[in-house]
Design a protein around this motif. Structure first.
Motif, mmCIF file in Angstrom:
data_model
loop_
_atom_site.group_PDB
_atom_site.id
_atom_site.type_symbol
_atom_site.label_atom_id
_atom_site.label_comp_id
_atom_site.label_asym_id
_atom_site.label_seq_id
_atom_site.Cartn_x
_atom_site.Cartn_y
_atom_site.Cartn_z
ATOM 1 N N ALA A 15 -71.625 17.137 -63.813
ATOM 2 C CA ALA A 15 -70.774 16.299 -64.583
ATOM 3 C C ALA A 15 -72.064 15.704 -65.604
ATOM 4 O O ALA A 15 -72.574 14.955 -65.126
ATOM 5 C CB ALA A 15 -69.996 15.146 -64.084
ATOM 6 N N GLU A 16 -72.009 16.246 -66.701
ATOM 7 C CA GLU A 16 -72.861 15.746 -67.858
ATOM 8 C C GLU A 16 -72.705 14.477 -68.127
ATOM 9 O O GLU A 16 -73.278 13.540 -68.699
ATOM 10 C CB GLU A 16 -73.100 16.811 -68.912
ATOM 11 N N LYS A 17 -70.988 14.460 -68.442
ATOM 12 C CA LYS A 17 -70.376 13.075 -68.704
ATOM 13 C C LYS A 17 -69.109 12.887 -67.764
ATOM 14 O O LYS A 17 -68.632 13.918 -67.212
ATOM 15 C CB LYS A 17 -69.804 13.243 -70.174
ATOM 16 N N TRP A 18 -68.479 11.806 -67.771
ATOM 17 C CA TRP A 18 -67.581 11.512 -67.040
ATOM 18 C C TRP A 18 -66.690 10.180 -67.584
ATOM 19 O O TRP A 18 -67.190 9.330 -68.437
ATOM 20 C CB TRP A 18 -67.699 11.212 -65.610
ATOM 21 N N ASP A 19 -65.480 10.121 -67.377
ATOM 22 C CA ASP A 19 -64.808 8.848 -67.945
ATOM 23 C C ASP A 19 -64.444 8.080 -67.000
ATOM 24 O O ASP A 19 -63.867 6.787 -67.216
ATOM 25 C CB ASP A 19 -63.616 9.288 -69.160
ATOM 26 N N ALA A 20 -64.536 8.280 -65.653
ATOM 27 C CA ALA A 20 -64.281 7.273 -64.336
ATOM 28 C C ALA A 20 -65.058 7.763 -63.460
ATOM 29 O O ALA A 20 -65.120 9.265 -62.932
ATOM 30 C CB ALA A 20 -62.482 7.397 -64.259
ATOM 31 N N VAL A 21 -65.506 6.782 -62.487
ATOM 32 C CA VAL A 21 -66.254 7.143 -61.340
ATOM 33 C C VAL A 21 -65.211 6.210 -60.279
ATOM 34 O O VAL A 21 -64.876 5.112 -60.505
ATOM 35 C CB VAL A 21 -67.511 6.398 -61.186
ATOM 36 N N GLU A 22 -64.955 6.994 -59.170
ATOM 37 C CA GLU A 22 -64.355 6.228 -57.955
ATOM 38 C C GLU A 22 -65.217 6.248 -56.703
ATOM 39 O O GLU A 22 -65.630 7.411 -56.303
ATOM 40 C CB GLU A 22 -62.833 7.070 -57.772
ATOM 41 N N ILE A 23 -65.191 5.317 -56.098
ATOM 42 C CA ILE A 23 -66.026 5.186 -55.139
ATOM 43 C C ILE A 23 -65.203 5.134 -53.793
ATOM 44 O O ILE A 23 -64.484 4.143 -53.762
ATOM 45 C CB ILE A 23 -67.137 4.132 -54.956
ATOM 46 N N ASP A 24 -64.965 6.026 -52.828
ATOM 47 C CA ASP A 24 -64.316 5.796 -51.666
ATOM 48 C C ASP A 24 -65.472 5.486 -50.581
ATOM 49 O O ASP A 24 -66.221 6.523 -50.112
ATOM 50 C CB ASP A 24 -63.586 7.301 -51.420
ATOM 51 N N GLY A 25 -65.191 4.354 -49.803
ATOM 52 C CA GLY A 25 -66.040 4.078 -48.704
ATOM 53 C C GLY A 25 -67.197 3.106 -49.479
ATOM 54 O O GLY A 25 -66.890 2.283 -50.470
ATOM 55 N N SER A 26 -68.301 2.753 -48.833
ATOM 56 C CA SER A 26 -69.227 1.846 -49.242
ATOM 57 C C SER A 26 -70.517 2.323 -49.413
ATOM 58 O O SER A 26 -71.248 2.967 -48.480
ATOM 59 C CB SER A 26 -69.265 0.804 -48.154
ATOM 60 N N LEU A 27 -71.017 2.193 -50.732
ATOM 61 C CA LEU A 27 -72.389 2.507 -50.869
ATOM 62 C C LEU A 27 -73.402 1.767 -49.901
ATOM 63 O O LEU A 27 -74.354 2.246 -49.256
ATOM 64 C CB LEU A 27 -72.788 2.272 -52.335
#
Ligand code: FAD
Ligand code: FES
Length: 516
Positions: free
Chosen positions: A457-469
């Motif tokens: 992904a050189e670009k993206w329009d959304a990031v979704e995080i499942d779980g916890s960093l």
């Protein structure tokens, strides 16, 4: 006596306890063994990956392949052979016998010949000789594959490096943290090159390619004729000019000898300034901090990895480093140096015994450019990793290839991609016409936290995080127009493998006419 949770496969295991695509780890005598099922076939193979002993039972079965959770090597359940890098060597196998509703693991089976005699395996093409320019990940993987495919002619690797191919990812990780034996760094020991008749020409830089007369010329005037040519020259560290900097205090991190030089210097050093918050810069920062040095990181961006992994993941890594005492000077650049002091563009002065510059790399394309090959921010190759000159192949960090998953021409700097490209290029040199369609994969490891990234992904329009960093247990999806194009995981290796397998499966459903 074995524990109840670790089955002894010689005593039998219930068939119904093993689902299709499932596996379980147990023992046969002293050895850890995996019993696996693919449809109505059963296999017993060794439980340790031959790359870095990754626990294969935590990996994924895809068809009749077993994939390692650590760096995605894949093995054939049928033969035990390492089908894709980063592992090269086979895992052992045992015979499985089904008796009524139980499976019994019997004797160990003989390993198939990894390097078959030319008389037993003949590739479609057999060039008079193969010259590989570059002795890194792609170059070695290619040479190894030529021999695995039964190619019998001369194979020469010409490398500007002073060492035989080694584990470059370790240059910024384990090697900087503690003394480790050379055998850990070498990808293959000297016997390998002798036995496989791979001529390794070290300390030798190729100056030019003469495609008409099919020969390469070295800086010292020697020439090597070739029947087929693979360019695997990788990338080189970008050099930064900082006014006043003394060359003896500036260190780069590309080669094993770079790492040796840093290792030697830090034995008497207390403070280091790392310029650049790239993967390599921060891996060096983590390694040197874990050795007790005071570490400052100076970089123009506001968050590490923001462009590649997004602000959330970048913030996590920054906090991780800070929790270990690394001090960041972000949004700043190094303006000048004097002696052991660097002055930043906001006037801050930092003292250091050494400066490590990790400000990125540029693909090594000069040879290709001079020879008139098509170059566009990398050497342009087709699906088969062939350059604009028919019969001349390129693989690794400097190759820009049509990635069927993203539909773009891409170039990456990933260890596993370089090795797999080397393997595919070797097969194509031998006439197999195999498109390169591996899903890009890389990992980084800092302060014991491993992030695995699959896709591109050189670009993206959304990031979704499942779980916890913060809990170091998450999957971060990078999306374009609702479609997940890449996934980064921490503590969820299986999800990473599953996403890779899903990308491969969706490719199989696409018509393959779009890439020529
Ligand atoms: C410190 C460090 C840590 C890394 N860590 C990771 C990681 O954790 N995970 C990951 O996925 N990737 C990592 N990478 C990236 C990975 O190492 C590269 O993607 C990989 O090495 C690329 O392989 P390659 O064969 O294309 O090039 P290289 O491995 O760079 O090999 C290129 C070879 O070409 C030779 N060469 C160049 N020009 C010439 C010439 N004119 N004549 C003769 N020889 C020439 C060089 O001497 C070298 O031997 C790391 C890279 C570095 C530098
Ligand atoms: S340990 Fe298995 S791929 Fe690295």
């Amino acid at each position: 006596m074995g524990s109840t949770s670790t089955p002894d496969f010689t005593k039998g295991f219930p068939v119904d306890d093993l689902q299709n695509g499932g596996m379980i780890q147990g023992r046969v005598g002293d050895e850890d063994v995996i019993l696996a099922r693919h449809a109505d076939e059963f296999f017993a193979v060794g439980a340790g990956c031959t790359h870095y002993h990754g626990p294969l039972a935590d990996g994924l079965i895809v068809g009749d392949e077993l994939r390692c959770p650590l760096h995605h090597a894949c093995f054939s359940l049928r033969t035990g052979m390492a089908l894709c890098a980063p592992a090269f060597d086979a895992i052992p196998r045992w015979r499985v016998e089904r008796v009524s509703d139980r499976l019994f693991v019997r004797e160990k089976l003989a390993a198939p010949a990894q390097y078959p005699e030319a008389s037993t395996k003949r590739p479609p093409n057999s060039p008079s000789s193969v010259v590989i320019v570059g002795g890194g990940a792609a170059g070695l993987a290619a040479a190894d594959m030529l021999r695995r495919e039964g190619y019998d002619g001369p194979v020469t690797i010409i490398s500007a490096d002073d060492s035989a191919p080694y584990d470059r990812p370790n240059v910024s990780k384990d090697y900087l943290q503690e003394p480790i034996p050379d055998e850990w760094m070498n990808l293959r020991l000297p016997d390998f090159y002798r036995e496989r008749r791979i001529d390794l020409v070290l300390n030798s830089r190729v100056l030019s390619l003469d495609l008409r007369h099919k020969q390469v010329q070295l800086e010292d005037g020697r020439t090597y004729p070739f029947g087929a040519l693979l360019l695997a020259t990788g990338a080189e560290a970008i050099k930064l000019t900082i006014p006043g900097a003394r060359e003896s205090d500036i260190f780069y991190v590309r080669t094993w000898s770079d790492a040796r030089a840093i290792f030697k210097r830090v034995e008497t050093a207390r403070q280091v300034v790392v310029v650049g918050a790239s993967f390599i810069g921060l891996e060096v920062a983590a390694s040197l901090r874990s050795r007790g040095l005071d570490v400052h990181v100076v970089a123009p961006e506001n968050q590490p990895f923001e462009r590649t992994l997004g602000a959330e993941v970048g913030g996590f890594f920054r906090a991780l480093h800070e929790s270990h005492g690394v001090i960041f000077h972000l949004g700043r650049t190094a303006r000048s140096m004097e002696g052991h002091q660097v002055t930043l563009n906001d006037g801050t002065n930092l003292q250091a015994d050494l400066f490590v510059l990790g400000v990125g790399v540029r693909p090594s394309v000069a040879l290709a450019e001079r020879a008139g090959l098509e170059v566009d921010r990398g050497i342009v190759v087709n699906d088969y990793l062939e350059t604009s000159a028919p019969g001349i192949f390129a693989a690794g960090d400097m190759a820009r290839w049509p990635d069927p998953h993203s539909g773009q021409q891409i170039r990456v700097e990933h260890w596993v991609v370089a090795e797999r490209q080397g393997q595919v290029a070797a097969r194509n040199i031998l006439g197999y016409r195999e498109p390169f369609n591996a899903v890009p994969f890389f990992w980084t490891q800092q302060f014991g936290v491993a992030l695995k990234y699959v896709g591109h992904a050189e670009k993206w329009d959304a990031v979704e995080i499942d779980g916890s960093l913060d809990m170091k247990n998450c999957a971060v999806s990078y999306k374009q127009r609702g479609k997940t194009v890449a996934v980064a995981t921490i503590g969820r290796d299986i999800q990473n493998l599953q996403f890779e397998a899903a990308m491969e499966a969706s490719l199989r459903k696409l018509p393959r006419a779009t890439h020529g």
